[in-house]
Motif scaffolding. Sequence first.
Motif, PDB file in Angstrom:
ATOM      1  N   PRO A 179      15.638  67.967  -3.646  1.00 26.12           N
ATOM      2  CA  PRO A 179      14.308  68.212  -3.310  1.00 26.12           C
ATOM      3  C   PRO A 179      14.123  69.396  -2.479  1.00 26.12           C
ATOM      4  CG  PRO A 179      14.634  65.893  -3.053  1.00 26.12           C
ATOM      5  CD  PRO A 179      16.027  66.548  -3.541  1.00 26.12           C
ATOM      6  N   LYS A 180      13.300  70.224  -2.715  1.00 28.79           N
ATOM      7  CA  LYS A 180      13.063  71.416  -1.796  1.00 28.79           C
ATOM      8  C   LYS A 180      12.871  70.958  -0.475  1.00 28.79           C
ATOM      9  CE  LYS A 180      11.775  74.788  -5.756  1.00 28.79           C
ATOM     10  NZ  LYS A 180      12.206  73.783  -6.633  1.00 28.79           N
ATOM     11  N   GLY A 181      13.653  71.656   0.577  1.00 35.72           N
ATOM     12  CA  GLY A 181      13.434  71.404   1.901  1.00 35.72           C
ATOM     13  C   GLY A 181      14.316  70.355   2.274  1.00 35.72           C
ATOM     14  N   GLY A 182      14.740  69.332   1.289  1.00 35.72           N
ATOM     15  CA  GLY A 182      15.105  67.944   1.577  1.00 35.72           C
ATOM     16  C   GLY A 182      16.658  68.182   2.345  1.00 35.72           C
ATOM     17  N   PRO A 183      17.528  68.778   1.664  1.00 28.43           N
ATOM     18  CA  PRO A 183      18.794  69.035   2.392  1.00 28.43           C
ATOM     19  C   PRO A 183      18.965  69.705   3.928  1.00 28.43           C
ATOM     20  CG  PRO A 183      19.096  69.662   0.208  1.00 28.43           C
ATOM     21  CD  PRO A 183      17.552  69.528   0.409  1.00 28.43           C
ATOM     22  N   ASP A 184      17.683  70.228   4.337  1.00 31.43           N
ATOM     23  CA  ASP A 184      17.534  70.924   5.585  1.00 31.43           C
ATOM     24  C   ASP A 184      17.536  69.755   6.773  1.00 31.43           C
ATOM     25  OD1 ASP A 184      17.328  73.218   4.418  1.00 31.43           O
ATOM     26  OD2 ASP A 184      15.161  73.480   4.512  1.00 31.43           O
ATOM     27  N   TRP A 185      17.234  68.454   6.396  1.00 34.34           N
ATOM     28  CA  TRP A 185      17.287  67.230   7.137  1.00 34.34           C
ATOM     29  C   TRP A 185      18.419  66.549   7.270  1.00 34.34           C
ATOM     30  CZ3 TRP A 185      13.603  67.687  10.893  1.00 34.34           C
ATOM     31  CH2 TRP A 185      12.551  68.462  10.637  1.00 34.34           C
ATOM     32  N   LEU A 186      19.315  67.001   6.430  1.00 35.65           N
ATOM     33  CA  LEU A 186      20.690  66.140   6.283  1.00 35.65           C
ATOM     34  C   LEU A 186      21.833  66.251   7.287  1.00 35.65           C
ATOM     35  CD1 LEU A 186      21.033  66.025   2.386  1.00 35.65           C
ATOM     36  CD2 LEU A 186      19.830  64.363   3.847  1.00 35.65           C
ATOM     37  N   THR A 187      22.206  65.341   7.884  1.00 38.83           N
ATOM     38  CA  THR A 187      23.346  65.648   8.736  1.00 38.83           C
ATOM     39  C   THR A 187      24.920  66.085   8.139  1.00 38.83           C
ATOM     40  OG1 THR A 187      24.295  63.368   8.836  1.00 38.83           O
ATOM     41  CG2 THR A 187      22.383  63.939  10.405  1.00 38.83           C
ATOM     42  N   GLY A 188      24.779  65.988   6.824  1.00 40.73           N
ATOM     43  CA  GLY A 188      26.234  65.939   5.965  1.00 40.73           C
ATOM     44  C   GLY A 188      27.067  64.629   5.943  1.00 40.73           C
ATOM     45  N   ASP A 189      26.428  63.757   6.656  1.00 38.65           N
ATOM     46  CA  ASP A 189      27.090  62.398   6.590  1.00 38.65           C
ATOM     47  C   ASP A 189      26.474  61.522   5.469  1.00 38.65           C
ATOM     48  OD1 ASP A 189      28.397  59.863   7.076  1.00 38.65           O
ATOM     49  OD2 ASP A 189      27.910  60.013   9.134  1.00 38.65           O
ATOM     50  N   MET A 190      27.124  61.383   4.400  1.00 34.36           N
ATOM     51  CA  MET A 190      26.627  61.028   3.341  1.00 34.36           C
ATOM     52  C   MET A 190      27.586  59.851   2.469  1.00 34.36           C
ATOM     53  SD  MET A 190      25.422  64.320   1.387  1.00 34.36           S
ATOM     54  CE  MET A 190      24.616  65.753   2.504  1.00 34.36           C
ATOM     55  N   ARG A 191      27.157  59.034   2.090  1.00 38.04           N
ATOM     56  CA  ARG A 191      28.231  57.895   1.227  1.00 38.04           C
ATOM     57  C   ARG A 191      27.385  57.524  -0.183  1.00 38.04           C
ATOM     58  NH1 ARG A 191      30.068  52.073   3.194  1.00 38.04           N
ATOM     59  NH2 ARG A 191      30.912  51.442   1.243  1.00 38.04           N
ATOM     60  N   SER A 192      28.370  57.257  -1.200  1.00 34.56           N
ATOM     61  CA  SER A 192      28.026  57.243  -2.450  1.00 34.56           C
ATOM     62  C   SER A 192      28.884  56.149  -2.878  1.00 34.56           C
ATOM     63  CB  SER A 192      27.951  58.492  -3.481  1.00 34.56           C
ATOM     64  OG  SER A 192      27.541  58.108  -4.627  1.00 34.56           O
ATOM     65  N   THR A 193      28.078  55.245  -3.758  1.00 33.04           N
ATOM     66  CA  THR A 193      28.999  54.172  -4.187  1.00 33.04           C
ATOM     67  C   THR A 193      28.450  53.829  -5.945  1.00 33.04           C
ATOM     68  OG1 THR A 193      29.401  52.929  -2.366  1.00 33.04           O
ATOM     69  CG2 THR A 193      29.629  51.623  -4.223  1.00 33.04           C
ATOM     70  N   LEU A 194      29.409  53.849  -6.719  1.00 30.52           N
ATOM     71  CA  LEU A 194      29.012  53.212  -8.015  1.00 30.52           C
ATOM     72  C   LEU A 194      29.538  51.939  -8.174  1.00 30.52           C
ATOM     73  CD1 LEU A 194      30.387  56.198 -10.256  1.00 30.52           C
ATOM     74  CD2 LEU A 194      27.926  55.839  -9.447  1.00 30.52           C
ATOM     75  N   ALA A 195      28.464  51.330  -8.514  1.00 31.16           N
ATOM     76  CA  ALA A 195      28.625  49.681  -8.601  1.00 31.16           C
ATOM     77  C   ALA A 195      27.911  49.169  -9.869  1.00 31.16           C
ATOM     78  CB  ALA A 195      27.769  48.968  -7.481  1.00 31.16           C
ATOM     79  N   LEU A 196      28.651  47.858 -10.450  1.00 34.05           N
ATOM     80  CA  LEU A 196      28.306  47.267 -11.803  1.00 34.05           C
ATOM     81  C   LEU A 196      27.287  45.969 -11.549  1.00 34.05           C
ATOM     82  CD1 LEU A 196      31.730  47.669 -13.383  1.00 34.05           C
ATOM     83  CD2 LEU A 196      30.155  49.263 -13.009  1.00 34.05           C
ATOM     84  N   PRO A 197      26.259  45.959 -12.220  1.00 31.89           N
ATOM     85  CA  PRO A 197      25.391  44.847 -11.878  1.00 31.89           C
ATOM     86  C   PRO A 197      26.120  43.417 -12.353  1.00 31.89           C
ATOM     87  CG  PRO A 197      24.259  46.418 -13.336  1.00 31.89           C
ATOM     88  CD  PRO A 197      25.626  46.732 -13.231  1.00 31.89           C
ATOM     89  N   THR A 198      25.965  42.311 -11.514  1.00 31.63           N
ATOM     90  CA  THR A 198      26.407  41.110 -11.620  1.00 31.63           C
ATOM     91  C   THR A 198      25.763  40.402 -12.577  1.00 31.63           C
ATOM     92  OG1 THR A 198      25.332  39.864  -9.824  1.00 31.63           O
ATOM     93  CG2 THR A 198      27.565  40.931  -9.505  1.00 31.63           C
ATOM     94  N   ALA A 199      26.078  39.147 -13.054  1.00 32.30           N
ATOM     95  CA  ALA A 199      25.320  38.521 -14.143  1.00 32.30           C
ATOM     96  C   ALA A 199      24.001  37.946 -13.514  1.00 32.30           C
ATOM     97  CB  ALA A 199      26.228  37.226 -14.769  1.00 32.30           C
ATOM     98  N   ILE A 200      23.819  37.971 -12.279  1.00 25.42           N
ATOM     99  CA  ILE A 200      22.792  37.298 -11.526  1.00 25.42           C
ATOM    100  C   ILE A 200      21.558  38.581 -11.106  1.00 25.42           C
ATOM    101  CG2 ILE A 200      23.828  35.222 -10.678  1.00 25.42           C
ATOM    102  CD1 ILE A 200      23.602  36.475  -7.978  1.00 25.42           C
ATOM    103  N   SER A 201      22.251  39.851 -11.448  1.00 22.31           N
ATOM    104  CA  SER A 201      21.135  40.952 -10.883  1.00 22.31           C
ATOM    105  C   SER A 201      20.088  41.110 -11.710  1.00 22.31           C
ATOM    106  CB  SER A 201      22.024  42.193 -10.832  1.00 22.31           C
ATOM    107  OG  SER A 201      21.147  43.185 -10.235  1.00 22.31           O
ATOM    108  N   PRO A 202      18.804  40.877 -11.241  1.00 23.95           N
ATOM    109  CA  PRO A 202      17.534  41.291 -11.750  1.00 23.95           C
ATOM    110  C   PRO A 202      17.574  42.752 -12.176  1.00 23.95           C
ATOM    111  CG  PRO A 202      17.095  39.807 -10.060  1.00 23.95           C
ATOM    112  CD  PRO A 202      18.649  40.303  -9.760  1.00 23.95           C
ATOM    113  N   LEU A 203      17.879  43.614 -11.356  1.00 22.36           N
ATOM    114  CA  LEU A 203      18.135  45.048 -11.898  1.00 22.36           C
ATOM    115  C   LEU A 203      19.380  44.999 -12.491  1.00 22.36           C
ATOM    116  CD1 LEU A 203      16.819  46.960  -8.516  1.00 22.36           C
ATOM    117  CD2 LEU A 203      15.692  46.792 -10.859  1.00 22.36           C
ATOM    118  N   ALA A 204      19.430  45.288 -13.750  1.00 25.76           N
ATOM    119  CA  ALA A 204      20.777  45.170 -14.792  1.00 25.76           C
ATOM    120  C   ALA A 204      20.840  46.430 -15.579  1.00 25.76           C
ATOM    121  CB  ALA A 204      20.730  44.006 -15.425  1.00 25.76           C
TER     122      ALA A 204
END
Length: 204
Positions: A179-204
């Motif tokens: 997003p334009k202007g969005g990175p200006d407000w980031l500290t640089g401390d970021m975390r990203s995770t890739l995760a797999l839905p479990t069998a009970i996850s409504p978001l699947a």
Amino acid sequence: MRYEIATLKIRLGGAGAATAGLEAWTKSAEAKGTLLGCWMNEIGELNEMIVLRSFASDADLQAERWRILSTTNPFNAGEAIVSMNFDSYAPFPWCPAPQPGKYGSVYEIRTYKLKHGGVPPTVEAWKAAMVERGKLSPLSIVMYALDGAPRFTHIWPFADANSRAAIRAESVARGIWPPKGGPDWLTGDMRSTLALPTAISPLA
């Protein structure tokens, strides 16, 4: 609306017990929240379960948090859970509530810390950018933290890891993202995770 992400460290081999316990816990008559997502980390901190729930009010969120903290068997899976961490959130005002459904086999969960005063401009920057970015792939939720360091978390479903990489590359190449202007407000401390839905996850 309020949201909570519970990050549960699961003992090795305990994912099945944790999933079954959590399903029963969230469906019990005492439960205040609504289960939206339940994922196991695939890339990132391993043996972690990430649980996303929504609550109608702060009072409901706090009541449910107390229910967890008051028992030796949290989520009906105390023996499978090594440790727990909780984060409370409010959605970006323009972001619709997640709807259960099949969206992708891989979910990316990203958290960015913000500079002082960074929440309002970030909300507006994302609102403008999502008009086009949302055409490339759906956004499950974006929300800002109500406790701890200023930060926000966004969750995205993708068909697979290759699809994620291709869509992100296209969004950058077309100038849609970030997003334009969005990175200006980031500290640089970021975390990203890739995760797999479990069998009970409504978001699947």
